[in-house]
Design a protein around this motif. Structure first.
Motif, mmCIF file in Angstrom:
data_model
loop_
_atom_site.group_PDB
_atom_site.id
_atom_site.type_symbol
_atom_site.label_atom_id
_atom_site.label_comp_id
_atom_site.label_asym_id
_atom_site.label_seq_id
_atom_site.Cartn_x
_atom_site.Cartn_y
_atom_site.Cartn_z
ATOM 1 N N GLU A 157 -5.133 -3.701 5.012
ATOM 2 C CA GLU A 157 -5.253 -3.237 3.625
ATOM 3 C C GLU A 157 -6.681 -3.309 3.108
ATOM 4 N N TRP A 158 -7.251 -4.492 3.077
ATOM 5 C CA TRP A 158 -8.532 -4.663 2.399
ATOM 6 C C TRP A 158 -9.681 -4.000 3.143
ATOM 7 N N ILE A 182 -6.028 6.368 0.788
ATOM 8 C CA ILE A 182 -7.025 5.314 1.019
ATOM 9 C C ILE A 182 -6.713 4.555 2.302
ATOM 10 N N CYS A 183 -5.485 4.048 2.397
ATOM 11 C CA CYS A 183 -5.088 3.197 3.526
ATOM 12 C C CYS A 183 -4.517 4.051 4.655
ATOM 13 N N HIS A 196 -9.540 -1.159 4.529
ATOM 14 C CA HIS A 196 -9.524 0.241 4.121
ATOM 15 C C HIS A 196 -10.237 0.425 2.784
ATOM 16 N N TYR A 197 -10.037 -0.519 1.863
ATOM 17 C CA TYR A 197 -10.778 -0.452 0.596
ATOM 18 C C TYR A 197 -12.279 -0.576 0.844
ATOM 19 N N VAL A 212 -13.713 2.712 2.125
ATOM 20 C CA VAL A 212 -13.922 3.675 1.045
ATOM 21 C C VAL A 212 -15.181 3.306 0.244
ATOM 22 N N TYR A 213 -15.358 2.027 -0.022
ATOM 23 C CA TYR A 213 -16.524 1.571 -0.781
ATOM 24 C C TYR A 213 -17.829 1.859 -0.029
ATOM 25 N N THR A 232 0.807 -1.224 0.000
ATOM 26 C CA THR A 232 0.000 0.000 0.000
ATOM 27 C C THR A 232 0.842 1.277 0.000
ATOM 28 N N GLN A 254 -0.486 4.737 -1.348
ATOM 29 C CA GLN A 254 -1.940 4.780 -1.279
ATOM 30 C C GLN A 254 -2.403 5.325 0.067
#
Length: 441
Positions: free
Chosen positions: A428-429, A286-287, A431-432, A435-436, A280, A283
């Motif tokens: 990591e995931w 995002i993260c 954080h995605y 955002v979603y 990451t 990024q």
């Protein structure tokens, strides 16, 4: 007649007529440790530390005179503040809400502290305080020195204080309040272990010294370490190899204890954090943690609401992922062992379904003599005492002594893969996903 049992389709067991060499040594009344291989110095060190543990017994007896039901419950709560069950949500709060870099370095420091404490316990194999006269309020099935609570109680709270002092511009009043909270957290965790009767003052002091040395070193290299795992070459492969090497070098305990399993868990958590950090880089938008995304115009109400929403979504998701991964990987590992005809077992199942021996000091606990001559004399005296019994039993069939390979513990790969993926997903995931789901500010 052979006795065996089947665990998840894999047959594990041993014949009654075959006694392993490890079992014969275990019941001779002397508790050996890997440090004994250093010779007289290693054995002298164990004797000295055991004396320090025993000397602290009157202190624990004096403390337990002031016990009350309320204080007992309070000390159990304070002791919980030094466990991995408490540090797990702390890491998630730091990573998702407060400061992702602090959460990352906090995790790496925790893994190092766990490894040093677990290795030290298995290296020394020293008992917990004498029971009686100490009245123990918590079951303890692991060796005593150094105290894990003491090491983590020094390095983790005070690293938060140092990191905050260096990277945040708090007012003097804020620093004083934070200092008081950190000091109360640190010292209450260490004192609670003596109050509960599971650690002697010597265990706490040794763990505290190790914690101070570790913290002093870590604050000097944390910036370089964080830069390396983000921008180094082949970081994921290098750290994987290093992790496996350190776990292979981890001292083992016979009979086994939870120390090695805890080291596997925390090492895999650290590895998952490193994987997420390397993937990451660049990024940060995002993260990043919630407070890092907030601006001066962001209200405290919004931060609290979104932060709570992140925890309510992320924590159950991580727990569900852990449960699914653990079930799948554990079953798969058992099947592979069965196909390869490898004896396998689960230490977690063994610990639940068998009688665990508490590691408290007693009259029967003996250490190897410091000098070989004393050991030789002891053996000769024992042989002379048993000579008549041996002659009368010569006609009876004697059990054969042979080396027997220990069965493979499926918990090791299960924990490593499960907690690596789980931590990677959290760092990591998730954080995605935030955002979603628009859980940002």
């Amino acid at each position: 007649m052979a006795t065996s049992r089947t665990v998840n389709g894999t047959r594990v067991g041993k014949c009654k007529e075959n006694i392993t060499r490890r079992e014969v040594e275990r019941f001779d009344g002397i508790y050996r440790a890997p440090i004994d291989k250093l010779g007289p110095f290693g054995r002298w060190l164990r004797h000295m530390l055991l004396d320090a543990i025993v000397v602290g017994t009157p202190v624990l007896v004096a403390i337990q005179k002031y016990r009350t039901p309320f204080r007992d419950r309070l000390m159990h709560i304070l002791s919980y503040l030094g466990t991995e069950d408490f540090y797990t949500p702390v890491i998630l709060v730091l990573t998702w809400v407060i400061d992702v870099r602090l959460g990352r370095l906090f995790t790496l420091l925790m893994a190092i502290g766990f490894y040093l404490a677990s290795s030290g316990k298995n290296l020394l194999r020293l008992p917990r305080p004498s029971r009686p006269p100490v009245q123990v309020l918590e079951n303890a099935y692991d060796w005593a020195m150094p105290s894990l609570h003491s090491i983590l109680g020094v390095v983790l709270p005070w690293y938060i204080w140092i990191y905050t002092y260096v990277h945040y511009h708090l007012t003097m009043q804020g620093l004083i309040i934070l200092f008081c909270v950190i000091a109360a957290w640190s010292f209450s965790v260490m004192f609670s272990r003596m109050y509960l009767g599971v650690h002697s003052p010597a265990d706490i002091v040794v763990g505290g010294i190790i914690g101070v040395l570790l913290l002093s070193l870590f604050v000097r290299i944390d910036d370089y370490l964080d830069y390396f795992i983000g921008y180094g070459n082949n970081v994921i492969l290098q750290t994987f190899v290093c992790t496996i090497i350190f776990l292979a070098l981890h001292p083992k305990s016979d009979p086994p204890t939870m120390s090695f399993g805890d080291s596997v868990v925390t090492a895999s958590v650290a590895y998952g954090i490193i994987v997420a950090r390397y993937r990451t880089v660049g990024q940060h938008a995002i993260c990043s943690a919630l407070l890092e995304q907030a601006s001066g115009a962001t209200s405290i109400y919004t931060i609290v609401i979104v932060g709570v929403a992140r925890l309510l979504f992320g924590f159950p998701a991580i727990l569900l992922l852990r449960a699914v991964l653990k079930t799948i990987i554990r079953w798969t590992t058992f099947q592979i062992c069965q196909l390869a005809n490898i004896p396998a077992y689960s230490y977690s199942d063994y610990a639940k379904n068998s009688l665990q021996l508490e590691k408290h000091h007693c009259a029967g606990f003996k250490l190897p003599p410091i000098y070989p001559k004393e050991r030789k004399k002891e053996v000769e005296e024992k042989e002379m005492d048993d000579e008549e019994t041996t002659e009368s039993e010569e006609s009876k069939p004697q059990p054969s002594i042979k080396e027997e390979a220990a069965p493979f513990n499926v918990d090791t790969p299960t924990k490593f893969v499960t907690y690596t993926v789980m931590t990677w997903a959290a760092a990591e995931w998730c954080h995605y996903a935030f955002v979603y789901l628009n859980l940002t500010v």
